[in-house]
Design an enzyme around this catalytic site. Structure first.
Site, mmCIF file in Angstrom:
data_model
loop_
_atom_site.group_PDB
_atom_site.id
_atom_site.type_symbol
_atom_site.label_atom_id
_atom_site.label_comp_id
_atom_site.label_asym_id
_atom_site.label_seq_id
_atom_site.Cartn_x
_atom_site.Cartn_y
_atom_site.Cartn_z
ATOM 1 N N GLN A 53 -5.174 -1.585 9.597
ATOM 2 C CA GLN A 53 -4.890 -3.145 8.865
ATOM 3 C C GLN A 53 -5.174 -4.199 9.762
ATOM 4 O OE1 GLN A 53 -3.372 -3.663 5.658
ATOM 5 N NE2 GLN A 53 -4.214 -5.757 5.955
ATOM 6 N N LYS B 187 0.963 -1.061 -0.173
ATOM 7 C CA LYS B 187 0.120 0.116 0.077
ATOM 8 C C LYS B 187 1.087 1.251 -0.048
ATOM 9 C CE LYS B 187 -3.913 -2.200 2.239
ATOM 10 N NZ LYS B 187 -4.677 -2.788 3.454
ATOM 11 N N ASP C 288 -11.417 2.988 3.483
ATOM 12 C CA ASP C 288 -11.617 1.598 3.589
ATOM 13 C C ASP C 288 -13.152 1.284 3.325
ATOM 14 O OD1 ASP C 288 -9.680 -0.316 3.273
ATOM 15 O OD2 ASP C 288 -9.266 -0.491 5.729
#
Length: 287
Positions: free
Chosen positions: A97, A53, A120
């Site tokens: 995460q 990422k 997200d």
């Protein structure tokens, strides 16, 4: 027949090119889109994802900040870290995460992220807006699948889409996005009896069950579009999807490979969402 391969790497690169152009436009106005990634503990898979990422952010000129926290951090300390990022003007997107250590409530953590920075698309507010078809950040993997279908010229309206898997991150939102494009949607999962009787009806089959080579030719009707969201390691430690590619590609009209199918799209849509967050922030400031 042999399937047309839907190449997520190529489609992802094309979209990233367009996103990079938007990053340049923002920078010319004095704004560099910023993504904060919080990594708790030392999960090797999580570390790999996070590194990818960050690298992707840098490649298109975005700012990315990695916040590494110890495995035994308290939930309160993690929430305070998120609260601080919520107030920072140089951070437009916040990503925690997953999975988190067992002593931390993932729902609490996700809800702590400001909806304006929820790139997200996991917060209840983002999910609620998605359900209602309102403007919001879409969860990156289902969003990426929609882009794969769109770029491959696959008709969705009027088609029967069958989803194998019902996770909050992929299965459930996937069905909603397909429904909004006028597909007829069936959800199936590990408790569905006689699974092939459902999957064989699919014009578009989405496999997101997390079991290597689970979907075989017995599950597929000829000419179906098969999207494999699974990323698993087999006994030889080789990356494989949820779909037995060799068998299914003989029947499907289109299929995504693993790796190189859905995977690259997930990060691409994260970049897209973060740039969108920066653009929205600029609009708010201009008002």
């Amino acid at each position: 027949m042999s399937s047309a391969i839907i190449n997520g790497k190529e489609i992802g690169q094309e979209i990233r090119g367009a996103v990079a152009t938007r990053v340049e436009a923002l920078k010319s106005k004095g704004v560099t889109p910023g993504l904060a990634v919080i990594l708790v503990g030392d999960n090797p898979a999580s570390k790999t994802y996070v590194a990818n990422k960050q690298k992707s952010c840098e490649q298109i000129g975005m700012f990315s900040e990695l916040i590494k926290l110890p495995e035994d951090i308290s939930e309160q300390a993690l929430l305070e870290q998120i609260s601080e990022l919520n107030t920072r003007s140089d951070i437009h997107g916040i990503l925690v995460q997953l999975p988190l250590p067992k002593h931390i409530d993932e729902d609490q953590v996700i809800q702590a992220i400001s909806p304006e920075k929820d790139v997200d698309g996991f917060s209840p507010i983002s999910v609620g807006k998605m359900m209602l078809g309102q403007d919001t950040y879409l969860p990156c993997t289902p969003y990426g699948v929609m882009k794969l279908l769109e770029h491959s010229g696959i008709e969705i309206a009027g088609k029967h889409a069958v989803i194998v898997g019902r996770s909050h991150i992929v299965g459930k939102p996937m069905g909603q996005l397909l429904l909004q494009k006028d597909a007829t949607v069936t959800y199936t999962h590990s408790k569905t009896p006689n699974l092939p009787s459902f999957t064989k009806q699919a014009d578009i089959l989405i496999a997101a069950v997390g079991r290597p080579n689970f979907i075989t030719k017995e599950h597929i009707k000829e000419g179906a579009v098969v999207i494999d969201v699974g990323i698993n390691r087999n006994e030889q430690n080789k990356l494989v999807g949820d779909v037995n590619f060799t068998e299914v590609s003989e029947l499907a009209s289109h299929i995504t490979p693993v790796p190189g199918g859905v995977g690259p799209m997930t990060i691409t849509m994260l970049l897209e969402n973060t740039v969108q967050a920066a653009e929205k922030e600029l609009e708010r400031q201009a008002k």
